[in-house]
Design a protein around this motif. Structure first.
Motif, PDB file in Angstrom:
ATOM      1  N   HIS A  98      -9.312   6.805  -7.781  1.00 36.03           N
ATOM      2  CA  HIS A  98      -8.533   5.564  -7.662  1.00 36.03           C
ATOM      3  C   HIS A  98      -8.370   4.801  -8.961  1.00 36.03           C
ATOM      4  O   HIS A  98      -7.733   3.750  -8.981  1.00 36.03           O
ATOM      5  N   ARG A 132     -15.484  15.293  -8.565  1.00 37.16           N
ATOM      6  CA  ARG A 132     -14.499  14.218  -8.454  1.00 37.16           C
ATOM      7  C   ARG A 132     -15.050  13.142  -7.511  1.00 37.16           C
ATOM      8  O   ARG A 132     -15.447  13.455  -6.396  1.00 37.16           O
ATOM      9  N   MET A 175     -14.754   9.054  -5.718  1.00 34.53           N
ATOM     10  CA  MET A 175     -13.750   8.120  -5.209  1.00 34.53           C
ATOM     11  C   MET A 175     -13.289   7.137  -6.285  1.00 34.53           C
ATOM     12  O   MET A 175     -12.138   6.741  -6.319  1.00 34.53           O
ATOM     13  N   SER A 195      -5.365  16.000   2.470  1.00 35.19           N
ATOM     14  CA  SER A 195      -6.469  15.671   1.580  1.00 35.19           C
ATOM     15  C   SER A 195      -7.422  14.630   2.186  1.00 35.19           C
ATOM     16  O   SER A 195      -8.640  14.821   2.175  1.00 35.19           O
ATOM     17  N   TRP A 251      -5.420  -1.362   3.466  1.00 30.83           N
ATOM     18  CA  TRP A 251      -6.006  -0.034   3.727  1.00 30.83           C
ATOM     19  C   TRP A 251      -7.022  -0.134   4.868  1.00 30.83           C
ATOM     20  O   TRP A 251      -6.981   0.644   5.822  1.00 30.83           O
ATOM     21  N   PHE A 288     -11.309  15.042   3.228  1.00 30.29           N
ATOM     22  CA  PHE A 288     -12.308  14.161   2.612  1.00 30.29           C
ATOM     23  C   PHE A 288     -13.161  13.491   3.695  1.00 30.29           C
ATOM     24  O   PHE A 288     -14.385  13.499   3.623  1.00 30.29           O
ATOM     25  N   TRP A 337     -13.205  19.396   0.940  1.00 25.08           N
ATOM     26  CA  TRP A 337     -12.628  18.542  -0.103  1.00 25.08           C
ATOM     27  C   TRP A 337     -13.561  18.492  -1.311  1.00 25.08           C
ATOM     28  O   TRP A 337     -13.130  18.622  -2.449  1.00 25.08           O
ATOM     29  N   ALA A 397     -13.279   0.094   1.650  1.00 22.21           N
ATOM     30  CA  ALA A 397     -11.986  -0.256   1.043  1.00 22.21           C
ATOM     31  C   ALA A 397     -12.049  -1.649   0.423  1.00 22.21           C
ATOM     32  O   ALA A 397     -11.638  -1.837  -0.730  1.00 22.21           O
ATOM     33  N   LEU A 424       0.840  -1.204   0.000  1.00 21.02           N
ATOM     34  CA  LEU A 424       0.000   0.000   0.000  1.00 21.02           C
ATOM     35  C   LEU A 424       0.875   1.254   0.000  1.00 21.02           C
ATOM     36  O   LEU A 424       0.627   2.206  -0.749  1.00 21.02           O
ATOM     37  N   ARG A 454       0.733  15.863   1.314  1.00 17.98           N
ATOM     38  CA  ARG A 454      -0.486  16.262   0.587  1.00 17.98           C
ATOM     39  C   ARG A 454      -1.646  15.348   0.979  1.00 17.98           C
ATOM     40  O   ARG A 454      -2.758  15.803   1.233  1.00 17.98           O
ATOM     41  N   MET A 455      -1.370  14.042   1.045  1.00 14.05           N
ATOM     42  CA  MET A 455      -2.431  13.090   1.390  1.00 14.05           C
ATOM     43  C   MET A 455      -2.905  13.259   2.834  1.00 14.05           C
ATOM     44  O   MET A 455      -4.066  13.021   3.138  1.00 14.05           O
ATOM     45  N   TYR A 460      -5.029   3.263 -10.155  1.00 13.31           N
ATOM     46  CA  TYR A 460      -4.353   2.258  -9.330  1.00 13.31           C
ATOM     47  C   TYR A 460      -5.000   0.891  -9.473  1.00 13.31           C
ATOM     48  O   TYR A 460      -6.222   0.782  -9.516  1.00 13.31           O
ATOM     49  N   MET A 496       2.404   2.331  -3.344  1.00  5.92           N
ATOM     50  CA  MET A 496       1.503   2.943  -4.330  1.00  5.92           C
ATOM     51  C   MET A 496       1.419   4.455  -4.150  1.00  5.92           C
ATOM     52  O   MET A 496       0.938   5.156  -5.029  1.00  5.92           O
ATOM     53  N   HIS A 497       1.827   4.941  -2.972  1.00  3.73           N
ATOM     54  CA  HIS A 497       1.697   6.357  -2.663  1.00  3.73           C
ATOM     55  C   HIS A 497       2.980   7.121  -2.987  1.00  3.73           C
ATOM     56  O   HIS A 497       4.048   6.530  -3.047  1.00  3.73           O
ATOM     57  N   ALA A 498       2.847   8.431  -3.164  1.00  7.72           N
ATOM     58  CA  ALA A 498       4.012   9.288  -3.410  1.00  7.72           C
ATOM     59  C   ALA A 498       4.931   9.218  -2.188  1.00  7.72           C
ATOM     60  O   ALA A 498       4.467   8.996  -1.068  1.00  7.72           O
TER      61      ALA A 498
HETATM   62  C1  HEM Z   1      -8.979   0.237  -1.128  1.00  7.75           C
HETATM   63  C2  HEM Z   1      -7.724   0.575  -0.927  1.00  7.75           C
HETATM   64  C3  HEM Z   1      -7.192   1.934  -1.287  1.00  7.75           C
HETATM   65  C4  HEM Z   1      -6.010   2.153  -1.920  1.00  7.75           C
HETATM   66  C5  HEM Z   1      -4.997   1.112  -2.359  1.00  7.75           C
HETATM   67  C6  HEM Z   1      -5.882   3.591  -2.080  1.00  7.75           C
HETATM   68  C7  HEM Z   1      -4.805   4.227  -2.677  1.00  7.75           C
HETATM   69  C8  HEM Z   1      -4.713   5.566  -2.937  1.00  7.75           C
HETATM   70  C9  HEM Z   1      -3.593   6.205  -3.590  1.00  7.75           C
HETATM   71  C10 HEM Z   1      -2.338   5.483  -4.083  1.00  7.75           C
HETATM   72  C11 HEM Z   1      -3.855   7.535  -3.670  1.00  7.75           C
HETATM   73  C12 HEM Z   1      -2.937   8.632  -4.251  1.00  7.75           C
HETATM   74  C13 HEM Z   1      -1.883   8.928  -3.236  1.00  7.75           C
HETATM   75  C14 HEM Z   1      -0.824   9.933  -3.637  1.00  7.75           C
HETATM   76  O1  HEM Z   1      -1.084  10.834  -4.455  1.00  7.75           O
HETATM   77  O2  HEM Z   1       0.277   9.809  -3.073  1.00  7.75           O
HETATM   78  C15 HEM Z   1      -5.162   7.735  -3.050  1.00  7.75           C
HETATM   79  C16 HEM Z   1      -5.783   8.949  -2.910  1.00  7.75           C
HETATM   80  C17 HEM Z   1      -6.911   9.152  -2.178  1.00  7.75           C
HETATM   81  N1  HEM Z   1      -7.687   8.207  -1.556  1.00  7.75           N
HETATM   82 FE1  HEM Z   1      -7.368   6.216  -1.589  1.00  7.75          FE
HETATM   83  N2  HEM Z   1      -6.988   4.202  -1.562  1.00  7.75           N
HETATM   84  C18 HEM Z   1      -7.823   3.237  -1.054  1.00  7.75           C
HETATM   85  C19 HEM Z   1      -9.020   3.442  -0.407  1.00  7.75           C
HETATM   86  C20 HEM Z   1      -9.570   4.675  -0.110  1.00  7.75           C
HETATM   87  C21 HEM Z   1     -10.794   4.877   0.639  1.00  7.75           C
HETATM   88  C22 HEM Z   1     -11.685   3.773   1.221  1.00  7.75           C
HETATM   89  C23 HEM Z   1     -10.973   6.227   0.702  1.00  7.75           C
HETATM   90  C24 HEM Z   1     -12.058   7.028   1.349  1.00  7.75           C
HETATM   91  C25 HEM Z   1     -12.769   6.642   2.363  1.00  7.75           C
HETATM   92  C26 HEM Z   1      -9.871   6.869   0.009  1.00  7.75           C
HETATM   93  C27 HEM Z   1      -9.696   8.224  -0.148  1.00  7.75           C
HETATM   94  C28 HEM Z   1      -8.708   8.822  -0.903  1.00  7.75           C
HETATM   95  C29 HEM Z   1      -8.603  10.265  -1.105  1.00  7.75           C
HETATM   96  C30 HEM Z   1      -9.551  11.327  -0.546  1.00  7.75           C
HETATM   97  C31 HEM Z   1      -7.483  10.481  -1.909  1.00  7.75           C
HETATM   98  C32 HEM Z   1      -6.899  11.809  -2.354  1.00  7.75           C
HETATM   99  C33 HEM Z   1      -7.614  12.459  -3.434  1.00  7.75           C
HETATM  100  C34 HEM Z   1      -6.982  13.815  -3.717  1.00  7.75           C
HETATM  101  O3  HEM Z   1      -7.229  14.762  -2.968  1.00  7.75           O
HETATM  102  O4  HEM Z   1      -6.213  13.887  -4.674  1.00  7.75           O
HETATM  103  N3  HEM Z   1      -9.033   5.886  -0.463  1.00  7.75           N
HETATM  104  N4  HEM Z   1      -5.653   6.528  -2.628  1.00  7.75           N
END
Ligand code: HEM
Length: 132
Positions: A84, A78, A80, A56, A97, A60, A71, A127, A42, A52-53, A87, A45-47
């Motif tokens: 995603h 935009r 969810m 953010s 997660w 959210f 947000w 998730a 996990l 920032r996250m 990815y 996959m992130h920066a």
């Molecule tokens: C299921 C597994 C999940 C994975 C593997 C995942 C992965 C990621 C990744 C890799 C990013 C970009 C990170 C970056 O720019 O460094 C991201 C962004 C984000 N994720 Fe997830 N995520 C998951 C589930 C969720 C869930 C359940 C939520 C909300 C309840 C969520 C909310 C967000 C938000 C709000 C952003 C940022 C959007 C933005 O402002 O650009 N994620 N996620």
């Protein structure tokens, strides 16, 4: 004069302690993700820089839990799924997660405890539902 009930809406965001609690949960979530090898996939996959996250995801979750909609206002239209889309989310990484989020909420231990536990459960389900 406004009563406490009028200025404190009856939503999970306010009941759990507002922005301070959301930020504490998100900071713990990324600290766990950054330090526990169980979440290495996990993390990868992130920066490299998670700052920032940290902002953010906290904003959210605030809107998601019935608090201020910053947000959503900053990201009109935009969703969810589109966030995603780039990815490949496997069942395994979705599980990471969900587990890290549940742990983060348990560690921060917001009052009310029952509501906090329920929020962790719903986020985990969310998730897991994103995993393929
Ligand atoms: C299921 C597994 C999940 C994975 C593997 C995942 C992965 C990621 C990744 C890799 C990013 C970009 C990170 C970056 O720019 O460094 C991201 C962004 C984000 N994720 Fe997830 N995520 C998951 C589930 C969720 C869930 C359940 C939520 C909300 C309840 C969520 C909310 C967000 C938000 C709000 C952003 C940022 C959007 C933005 O402002 O650009 N994620 N996620």
């Amino acid at each position: 004069m406004a009563t406490a009930a009028e200025t404190t809406p009856n939503t999970p965001f306010y009941k759990l302690g507002g922005h301070e609690t959301m930020q504490a949960i998100v900071d713990r979530f990324y600290d766990l993700m950054d330090s526990d090898p169980a979440y290495a996939e996990l993390r990868a996959m992130h920066a490299p820089d998670l700052s920032r996250m940290r902002k953010s995801l906290a904003l959210f979750l605030a809107g998601w839990a019935g608090g201020p909609r910053d947000w959503l206002d900053q990201n009109p239209g935009r969703c969810m799924m589109s966030v995603h889309k780039p990815y490949a989310i496997t069942k395994q990484v979705a599980g990471q997660w969900g587990e890290a989020m549940k742990r983060a909420i348990a560690d921060v231990a917001p009052e009310d405890a029952e509501l906090a536990k329920a929020m962790g459960g719903v986020l985990e389900e969310l998730a897991l539902g994103m995993g393929r």
